[in-house]
Write an enzyme that holds these catalytic residues in place. Structure first.
Site, short mmCIF file in Angstrom:
data_model
loop_
_atom_site.label_atom_id
_atom_site.label_comp_id
_atom_site.label_asym_id
_atom_site.label_seq_id
_atom_site.Cartn_x
_atom_site.Cartn_y
_atom_site.Cartn_z
CG ASP A 9 -0.33 0.19 2.53
OD1 ASP A 9 0.91 0.29 2.59
OD2 ASP A 9 -1.07 0.26 3.54
CB CYS A 66 0.88 -2.55 4.63
SG CYS A 66 0.64 -3.54 6.11
CB THR A 68 2.08 -2.53 11.06
OG1 THR A 68 0.91 -3.07 10.43
CG2 THR A 68 1.74 -1.20 11.72
CG HIS A 99 11.13 -23.69 12.01
ND1 HIS A 99 11.22 -23.40 13.36
CD2 HIS A 99 12.27 -24.36 11.68
CE1 HIS A 99 12.37 -23.88 13.84
NE2 HIS A 99 13.03 -24.46 12.84
CG HIS A 134 9.42 -27.47 10.96
ND1 HIS A 134 9.00 -26.78 12.06
CD2 HIS A 134 10.72 -27.81 11.19
CE1 HIS A 134 9.99 -26.68 12.93
NE2 HIS A 134 11.06 -27.30 12.42
C1 RB5 Z 1 -1.83 2.71 6.49
O1 RB5 Z 1 -1.92 3.91 7.15
C2 RB5 Z 1 -1.62 1.57 7.46
O2 RB5 Z 1 -2.72 1.40 8.27
C3 RB5 Z 1 -1.28 0.28 6.74
O3 RB5 Z 1 -0.17 0.48 5.94
C4 RB5 Z 1 -0.93 -0.91 7.60
O4 RB5 Z 1 0.03 -0.57 8.55
C5 RB5 Z 1 -2.08 -1.64 8.18
O5 RB5 Z 1 -1.91 -2.68 8.79
#
Ligand code: RB5
Length: 144
Positions: A9, A66, A68, A99, A134
């Protein structure tokens, strides 16, 4: 011809550009499922098409990013044929392959440097699945 899938994203866009440079330097082929800019967007719009391409055998594995890593990993793991692993240090990346036989490397674009990401990538793409106990465990993951 082995083709890797890429998706992200807006929060993963810059790291995905770095990943493409890394793959280009190694002459590894990829298909970029987007997003293609820093404009705000929704990660499922890019994660689902890449997951379907992996399940269809059009891509042998993927890299997903993304902010996180969690949103895109949660989305990808809705697909029965996907084992997406969130990796932020090389040791986790090594174990995701060793694993978990992970077929998608997920990275947290807002919480990883390019230097660490490079090590995470190198570990992921040079490590083979261990099999054995595994394999038995990952055989139990899909919901029939
Ligand atoms: C975008 O702001 C953020 O929410 C997305 O990139 C991600 O971290 C969501 O899990």
């Amino acid at each position: 011809m082995k083709v890797l899938g890429l998706c992200c994203d807006h929060a993963g866009f810059e790291l995905k550009q770095f990943v493409k440079q890394w793959l280009d330097a190694k002459k590894l082929l990829y298909k970029d499922f987007g997003t293609y800019s820093l404009d705000s967007c929704d990660y499922p719009d890019f994660a689902h098409p890449m997951a379907l391409a992996i399940e269809a055998g059009e891509c042998y594995a993927g890299v997903a990013i993304c902010g996180t890593g969690n949103g895109i990993a949660i989305t990808l793991n809705k697909h029965q044929g996907i084992r997406a692993a969130l990796c932020w240090i090389p040791e986790i990346s090594y174990l995701a392959r060793r694993h978990n036989n992970a077929n998608v490397l997920v990275m947290p674009g807002r919480y990883i440097t390019n230097e660490v990401a490079e090590k995470v990538l190198a570990e992921f793409f040079s490590t083979d699945f261990e099999g054995g106990r595994h394999q038995r465990r990952i055989d139990k993951i899909p919901i029939k």
